[in-house]
Scaffold this motif. Structure first.
Motif, PDB file in Angstrom:
ATOM      1  N   GLU A  38       0.806  -1.203  -0.073  1.00 21.07           N
ATOM      2  CA  GLU A  38       0.016   0.139   0.070  1.00 21.07           C
ATOM      3  C   GLU A  38       0.769   1.148  -0.093  1.00 21.07           C
ATOM      4  O   GLU A  38       0.316   2.394  -0.676  1.00 21.07           O
ATOM      5  CB  GLU A  38      -1.112   0.018   1.075  1.00 21.07           C
ATOM      6  CG  GLU A  38      -1.818  -1.012   1.181  1.00 21.07           C
ATOM      7  CD  GLU A  38      -2.647  -1.274   2.556  1.00 21.07           C
ATOM      8  OE1 GLU A  38      -2.413  -0.486   3.471  1.00 21.07           O
ATOM      9  OE2 GLU A  38      -3.291  -2.262   2.544  1.00 21.07           O
ATOM     10  N   ARG A  39       2.045   1.112   0.703  1.00 26.57           N
ATOM     11  CA  ARG A  39       2.684   2.665   0.735  1.00 26.57           C
ATOM     12  C   ARG A  39       4.067   2.399   0.186  1.00 26.57           C
ATOM     13  O   ARG A  39       4.576   3.484  -0.296  1.00 26.57           O
ATOM     14  CB  ARG A  39       2.884   2.767   2.429  1.00 26.57           C
ATOM     15  CG  ARG A  39       1.584   2.823   3.194  1.00 26.57           C
ATOM     16  CD  ARG A  39       2.314   3.148   4.543  1.00 26.57           C
ATOM     17  NE  ARG A  39       1.150   3.059   5.506  1.00 26.57           N
ATOM     18  CZ  ARG A  39       1.100   3.190   6.667  1.00 26.57           C
ATOM     19  NH1 ARG A  39       2.454   3.650   7.415  1.00 26.57           N
ATOM     20  NH2 ARG A  39       0.131   3.285   7.464  1.00 26.57           N
ATOM     21  N   GLY A  43       4.610   0.433  -2.992  1.00 27.29           N
ATOM     22  CA  GLY A  43       4.619  -0.208  -4.301  1.00 27.29           C
ATOM     23  C   GLY A  43       5.229  -1.285  -4.400  1.00 27.29           C
ATOM     24  O   GLY A  43       5.857  -1.604  -5.482  1.00 27.29           O
ATOM     25  N   GLU A 100       8.413  -8.749  -8.864  1.00 27.03           N
ATOM     26  CA  GLU A 100       7.928  -8.295  -7.624  1.00 27.03           C
ATOM     27  C   GLU A 100       9.325  -8.381  -6.598  1.00 27.03           C
ATOM     28  O   GLU A 100       9.221  -7.316  -5.452  1.00 27.03           O
ATOM     29  CB  GLU A 100       7.150  -9.272  -7.278  1.00 27.03           C
ATOM     30  CG  GLU A 100       5.778  -9.399  -7.728  1.00 27.03           C
ATOM     31  CD  GLU A 100       4.751 -10.361  -7.169  1.00 27.03           C
ATOM     32  OE1 GLU A 100       3.907 -10.694  -7.823  1.00 27.03           O
ATOM     33  OE2 GLU A 100       4.987 -10.958  -6.236  1.00 27.03           O
ATOM     34  N   ARG A 146      11.341  -5.209  -7.293  1.00 28.24           N
ATOM     35  CA  ARG A 146      10.815  -3.909  -6.764  1.00 28.24           C
ATOM     36  C   ARG A 146      10.829  -3.832  -5.147  1.00 28.24           C
ATOM     37  O   ARG A 146      10.779  -2.780  -4.752  1.00 28.24           O
ATOM     38  CB  ARG A 146       9.115  -3.783  -7.023  1.00 28.24           C
ATOM     39  CG  ARG A 146       8.865  -3.639  -8.707  1.00 28.24           C
ATOM     40  CD  ARG A 146       7.343  -3.365  -8.846  1.00 28.24           C
ATOM     41  NE  ARG A 146       6.365  -4.253  -8.621  1.00 28.24           N
ATOM     42  CZ  ARG A 146       6.374  -5.508  -9.398  1.00 28.24           C
ATOM     43  NH1 ARG A 146       6.755  -5.254 -10.813  1.00 28.24           N
ATOM     44  NH2 ARG A 146       5.491  -6.306  -9.267  1.00 28.24           N
ATOM     45  N   ALA A 185      12.591  -0.905  -3.040  1.00 30.83           N
ATOM     46  CA  ALA A 185      11.624  -0.055  -1.937  1.00 30.83           C
ATOM     47  C   ALA A 185      12.404  -0.068  -0.788  1.00 30.83           C
ATOM     48  O   ALA A 185      12.163   0.964  -0.072  1.00 30.83           O
ATOM     49  CB  ALA A 185      10.156  -0.764  -1.863  1.00 30.83           C
TER      50      ALA A 185
END
Length: 279
Positions: A141-142, A144, A221, A224, A228
Motif C-alpha cells: 500500500e505504501r 509499491g 516483484e 521492486r 523499495a
C-alpha cells in the motif's frame, strides 16, 4: 508464486492472537501516564498496573491473517528444504532450522523488545525471525512493492541472516562494527545486509529449480521490493536528502544487484560482499 496446498513448516510460532484487548490504553498511553508522573513527581506505578489489568487478551485473526500465516509457513518450509543440503554442500556446515515468530505490534526477543515499526528482523540470540505480517500490506500500500513473492523475498532475506549466524559471519560483523567509526560500522552493516539479499537470491533460484515456485513476474516483484527497501529510496520518500554515510542496508541498486547475483549464480561464494572491490 505457487505455494498453496504445499507443506508448511512446524517452526512457526504465532503470537498474533496475543494482542491487547480493545479498550486498553496501549503502550503509547502508558508512556504518557509515566511522563505525567515523572514531570509532576507522582508515583504512578499503581495506576499503570491497574491499567494493565485486563488489557491483554486473545485477538481474533482475520481470514487475511490466517492466509498470511499459511503463506509464511510454506515459505519457511521451502527455506528449510533448500538450506539443509545447500549449506552442507557449499560451506560444510549443518543447517539448523530457525523459528519464525509472527507477532502484532510489539514483541519480546532475546535481543530485547521491539515494535513492528522496526520491520522484520532476525535475532541471533534465540535464532528466531520476527515478523508482523501487516508489514506485507504496508509494502503493497505504501511502498509499491506488493505481491506474494515480494513477501517471500523478505522472509528469505531474514533467513539469510540466520545462515550468516550459522557461518559465524554475524559474530565477525558485530565485532568489527564495535571497533570502528560510525561510518565504518555503517559500511559493514551494508555489506552484511547485501549478503543476506544475495542469499535470498540463492533461495529464489533453488525454489524455482526444486519446486517450480515462480510465476511470471515473481522475480520482478522481488526486485521492486529490494528497490523499495533501499536506503536511498527510503530516505528520499521521507523527504530527506539521501546521505550515503548513514546507509545501513544499501541503495536500491545495490540490493537489486546482490539479489540477482545470488539468483544467477546459486553459489554462496559469489555472495562475498565483504571481500568485493565495490558494492
Amino acid at each position: 508464486m505457487q505455494w498453496r496446498g504445499r507443506r508448511g513448516s512446524g517452526n512457526v510460532e504465532d503470537r498474533r492472537g496475543m494482542g491487547r484487548a480493545a479498550g486498553g490504553i496501549g503502550i503509547a498511553g502508558t508512556l504518557v501516564v509515566l511522563a505525567v508522573g515523572y514531570f509532576f513527581g507522582i508515583d504512578v506505578t499503581p495506576l499503570v498496573q491497574g491499567m494493565d489489568q485486563g488489557q491483554q487478551g486473545e485477538v481474533e485473526l482475520s481470514e487475511r491473517d490466517e492466509e498470511w500465516g499459511q503463506f509464511v509457513s510454506v515459505v519457511l518450509a521451502d527455506t528449510e528444504e533448500i538450506w539443509q543440503p545447500l549449506l552442507q554442500e557449499q560451506a560444510g556446515i549443518a543447517y539448523q532450522d530457525p523459528t519464525l515468530v509472527l507477532f502484532r505490534g510489539v514483541v519480546q526477543s532475546a535481543c530485547g523488545g521491539a515494535s513492528s515499526a522496526m520491520g522484520p528482523f532476525y535475532c541471533p540470540g534465540d535464532q528466531r525471525v520476527y515478523l508482523d505480517t501487516d508489514f506485507f500490506d504496508m509494502m503493497a500500500e505504501r511502498m509499491g512493492a506488493g505481491g506474494d513473492f515480494a513477501a517471500a523475498y523478505v522472509i528469505a532475506h531474514e533467513v539469510g541472516h540466520h545462515v550468516q549466524n550459522l557461518t559465524g559471519t554475524l559474530d565477525e560483523v558485530n565485532r568489527a562494527r564495535s571497533s570502528g567509526s560510525e561510518a565504518e560500522a555503517n559500511a559493514i552493516s551494508v555489506a552484511n545486509e547485501l549478503q543476506a539479499d544475495c542469499y535470498a537470491g540463492i533461495w529464489a533460484r533453488q525454489a524455482q529449480e526444486r519446486f517450480g515456485s515462480l510465476d511470471v513476474g515473481d522475480l520482478d516483484e522481488a526486485m521492486r521490493a529490494a528497490e523499495a527497501v533501499g536506503d536511498d529510496v527510503i530516505q528520499a520518500s521521507a523527504g530527506r536528502t539521501p546521505m550515503p554515510d548513514s546507509f545501513t542496508h544499501g541503495t536500491a541498486a545495490q540490493r537489486q544487484e546482490w539479489l540477482m547475483r545470488g539468483f544467477d549464480s546459486g553459489d554462496m561464494r559469489q555472495c562475498d560482499t565483504f571481500g568485493a572491490d565495490s558494492l
